[in-house]
Write a protein that holds these residues in place. Sequence first.
Motif, PDB file in Angstrom:
ATOM      1  N   ASN A  21      61.340  73.042  61.295  1.00 32.91           N
ATOM      2  CA  ASN A  21      60.618  71.792  61.052  1.00 32.91           C
ATOM      3  C   ASN A  21      59.108  71.954  61.039  1.00 32.91           C
TER       4      ASN A  21
ATOM      5  N   ARG B 216      58.873  76.177  54.073  1.00 33.26           N
ATOM      6  CA  ARG B 216      59.702  75.012  53.750  1.00 33.26           C
ATOM      7  C   ARG B 216      60.307  74.469  55.039  1.00 33.26           C
TER       8      ARG B 216
ATOM      9  N   VAL C 134      62.365  70.928  57.120  1.00 41.70           N
ATOM     10  CA  VAL C 134      63.207  69.730  57.027  1.00 41.70           C
ATOM     11  C   VAL C 134      63.111  68.959  58.327  1.00 41.70           C
TER      12      VAL C 134
ATOM     13  N   HIS D   2      59.048  62.434  54.346  1.00 43.52           N
ATOM     14  CA  HIS D   2      59.974  63.217  53.530  1.00 43.52           C
ATOM     15  C   HIS D   2      61.033  63.850  54.426  1.00 43.52           C
ATOM     16  N   THR D   3      62.195  64.137  53.844  1.00 41.04           N
ATOM     17  CA  THR D   3      63.168  64.966  54.561  1.00 41.04           C
ATOM     18  C   THR D   3      62.768  66.431  54.429  1.00 41.04           C
ATOM     19  N   PHE D   4      62.334  66.827  53.235  1.00 41.96           N
ATOM     20  CA  PHE D   4      61.897  68.199  52.971  1.00 41.96           C
ATOM     21  C   PHE D   4      60.415  68.188  52.638  1.00 41.96           C
TER      22      PHE D   4
ATOM     23  N   HIS E 265      65.367  63.662  48.236  1.00 40.72           N
ATOM     24  CA  HIS E 265      66.605  64.214  48.780  1.00 40.72           C
ATOM     25  C   HIS E 265      67.121  65.410  47.994  1.00 40.72           C
TER      26      HIS E 265
ATOM     27  N   ALA F  91      65.589  68.491  49.690  1.00 45.65           N
ATOM     28  CA  ALA F  91      66.194  68.852  50.972  1.00 45.65           C
ATOM     29  C   ALA F  91      67.599  69.408  50.778  1.00 45.65           C
TER      30      ALA F  91
END
Length: 869
Positions: free
Chosen positions: A39, A65, A67, A86-88, A283, A286
Motif C-alpha cells: 500500500n 504500484r 492498492v 483510488h483502489t490502485f 477498478h 486494480a
Amino acid sequence: MNSSEIREKFLKYFESKGHTIVRSSSLVPGNDPTLLFTNSGMVQFKDVFLGQDKRSYTRATTAQRSVRAGGKHNDLENVGYTARHHTFFEMLGNFSFGDYFKRDAIHFAWELLTGVYQLPKEKLWVTVYQEDDEAYGIWQNEIGVPPERIVRIGDNKGARYASDNFWQMADTGPCGPCSEIFYDHGPDVWGGPPGSPEQDGDRYIEVWNLVFMQYNRDDQGIMHPLPRPCVDTGMGLERIAAVLQHVHSNYDIDLFQNLIKAAARETGTKDLANNSLKVIADHIRACSFLIVDGVIPGNEGRGYVLRRIVRRALRHGYKLDQTQPFFYKLVKDLVTEMGAAYPELAEAQSRVEQVLKQEEERFGETLENGMKILEAALTKNPKKLDGETAFTLYDTYGFPLDLTADICRERNVELDEAGFNAAMERQKQQARAAGKFKMTAAIEYSGDKTEFVGYDKLEQEGKIVALYVEGSAVQKAEAGQDVIVVLDSTPFYAESGGQVGDSGTLESASAAVAIDDTQKIQADVFGHHGKMTKGSIAVGDRITAKVNTALRAQTMRNHSATHLMHMALRMVLGKHVSQKGSLVDAEKTRFDFSHNAPLTADEIRRVEDIVNREILLNESTQAQHMSYDDAIKYGAMALFGEKYGDEVRVLGIGSSKELCGGTHVSRTGDIGLFKIVSEGGVAAGIRRVEAVAGEAALVYVQNLAARVSEAAAALKSQPEEITQRIGQVQDQVKALEKEVAALKSKLASSQGDELLAKAADINGIKVLAATLAGADVPTLRETMDKLKDKLKTAAIVLAAVNDGKVSLIAGVTSDATSKVKAGDLVNFVAQQVGGKGGGRPDMAQAGGTDPSGLPKALDGVADWVRQRA
C-alpha cells in the motif's frame, strides 16, 4: 507532460542524484503476513528500515504500484465519489537508508518540483511537525519558503507525537516527523491551507510527504535517536499528474481519460462525466494488476477483495445499462496506457482477460436476482435496509457489503451494518479471511545474519550467537528444554520458497540438540528449532551442525523435480501457467498453479514424459548470481509470492531457469524418477498437482504394479490383458442388470395384476395403496403406469423399502386431478414415514427414512381420498 513522462522524469532525476532505480515490487507483499496488499513505496524496504535486511545501495527510488482496498487501508467506498481516491495508484518515492537526511531530502524535493517539473514556487505550501525546528529552518532559510506558507502541525489526538505530521511504522519501532508539500489550486476552488478550519477543502492538495525516520520508540514510549536516520518519501503519480496537467481531479489526467473513454465505449455511454465510468476506469487498474501478481477472485483473503472490486465495477456497468460482459475488454486499453512501464502487464494480458471474463459471467448469473431482492426490500422500507437482507445479499447472491452500501448511499437509504455484522457472526462466514493477516509475535534478534553454507556442506561447526526458550532470549539451555538456536554459520536450510526447513542434530562433546525444523527469524537469520537431548549449551559455545542427509537428499530431488514440472506444465498447458504456491518436503512436492480446467490424462502423461526425459539427459545443475533485471532478461522465471533482493540466484536445471534460493540435486539424473500422483482444483482458476520423485516415485510405481497384479489375479487374467478383461466384465454386468430389471418388471407386473382386485371404489375413484416387494423406483413407475391404464379413474400410491429407506410414488388419472392431487397425496404418506415430497397433480414422488410407519400410512390413503372426492 503525460503520466509516463512524469514517472520517467522522477526516476531519472533521482538516479542523477545517486539513487538506484528499484523495480516496483508485487502487490502481494513478499513474506509479510501483516499486510493484505502493498500500500506504499516503503513496504518493500520495510526490513531495511528495521535493520533486518541490507542492500548494496543506500539510496533508492521507485515507482511502486499500490492498492488500498482492504484491511486498515481501504479507500474502496470513496472511489468514484471524490477527486483523488483510488483502489490502485502509483507511489513515486525516494529513500535514504542511513545516507542523507532532512536537508538533502528537502532540497531534492524542491528542485524536482520547481526545477524539473517547473511548478510555480508561490503555489507551494509546506507543513512540518510542530517540534521539528530543523525542517522548518531548512524550508525557510535555505529553500526560501515564506513563513506564512510553512505550517507547523501539532498533536491533535491527545498525546505527544500523535500528529498527522509524525509518522510511525507501528506502536514501537522506527518513527519520526514528516514534512508535507501542498499545491494551491487557486481561489476558485473552496478550501483553506493545511492546519486551518477549511483544510478539508480541495483548494490545497497534498502532493508529497517526506518522512524523516530519526527515532526508535521502545515499549515504554521512550524515543531513542537512531544512529543512522533514514528518509522515506511518497508522492502519488496521479496527484502530481493532475497538478502538472492543470486539472483539478485525478480522473481528468491523460491516463484516466483514456480509460474512461474506453469504459464509455464498452458500455455505450455518451456522458464522459458519469461517475460510474470513473469507478470502472479505476477498478480495471486494480483488478488487472492484482491478477498479474497472482491474485484470483475467491471467497477469502486477497481473492475476496479482488472479487469485491470486480463486482463493484460490474454493478456500475449495470447502472449504465450494460448487462453483457464488458469489463475484461478494457484490459487491452490498460496495456496501451501502462504496458510500457510494466511489461508484466502486457505479458499477462490474455490471462487477465480470461480471469475477468470468467468472473463477469459468474456474477452476471446472480446480480439480476440479487437486485430484485434489494429492490423488494427497499420498496417495503425506502429509508432503511435491514441487516438480515444485506447479509442475504452477501451470503446468497455474492453482494459484498460495500456494494450494497453503494446502492444505499445513492438512494439516501440507511444501511443496518450492525444487523449485517450480527448475521455474519452467526454464520461465521469469512472468518479465515478476517484473521489471516494479523500481526504475529516475532522473536527479537539484533545480531549479525547467519552464513548459510548448506549448498556445499551438510556438516559445519558454528558458534551459538543466540538462544531462545519459550520465545525468550536466554544465555543457557538444559536437557529437556525446547529451544531455538541461532548459529553464526550453518548448513541447515531455513524454510523458504516452498522448501521445508532441514532437520538433524547439533552436537558437541557434552551436549546434543535434536533439530526438527529450521525457520527464518529474520530475512537472513536462521533459527534451529529442537529439543535438548543431552547436557547443556550456552551462547558463545562452538557446536557441530549435522543435517539429516537422507531427508535433505529426498527433499532436493522433489525440489528439482518441481522446477522441471513447472516448465513442463507451461509447455503442455500454455505460458499462462504460473506458480501460486508450493510445498516441497522429503515425501512429495505439492504445486499450485494458474489454470482454468482439470488436467486430462493425456496432459498428465505429457508432463511426466517431459520431466523424465530431462532426468534421463542427466545434465548438471547451474547456479548463478546476477541482478534481478539481468535474470529476467536471461529468461529466468520469478515465482509468485516470493521476495527477491536486487541480486538473485538463478538456478538452471535442465531446460528450466528459475530464481530460487533452495537446495537442489547436482545433476538431473539424481532425481531418479518422476510421477504425478494426484491433480485437482483448490480455488477458481487454481489447480494443484502432487508428485513424487526418487525412491518415493519408485515405491509408488511398485505399489501400483502390485495392485494391478492383484486385480488381474482377481479377474483371472494377465496384467497386460486387464483392460480387455474389465471391459468383458462390464459387459457381463450390464447384461445381468438388464436381466434383473426384466425379472423385476415381470415380478412387479404380476404383483400389479394381483393388486387390481384390492382397489376400493370411493365416489367413482378407484383407490389403491400398496407395497411392492423388491421393487426399485423405475419399477414403481412402470407398475404405476400399467395400473392407471387398467383402473381408468384412479388414485394410487405405491411404495417400496430398500436398505431401510422408503420410496413412494403417487399417481392420479387426469380425470380425477380436479379432486385429488398426486403431490398432496404423496406428501400425506411421506410425512408419516419421516420424509416429504411433492410433484405434478398427476404424478409425484417422495422418500422417507422410517419404514415402520408405512403400513399405517398406506391404510390411511382411502380415508384421505374420501375426504376430498
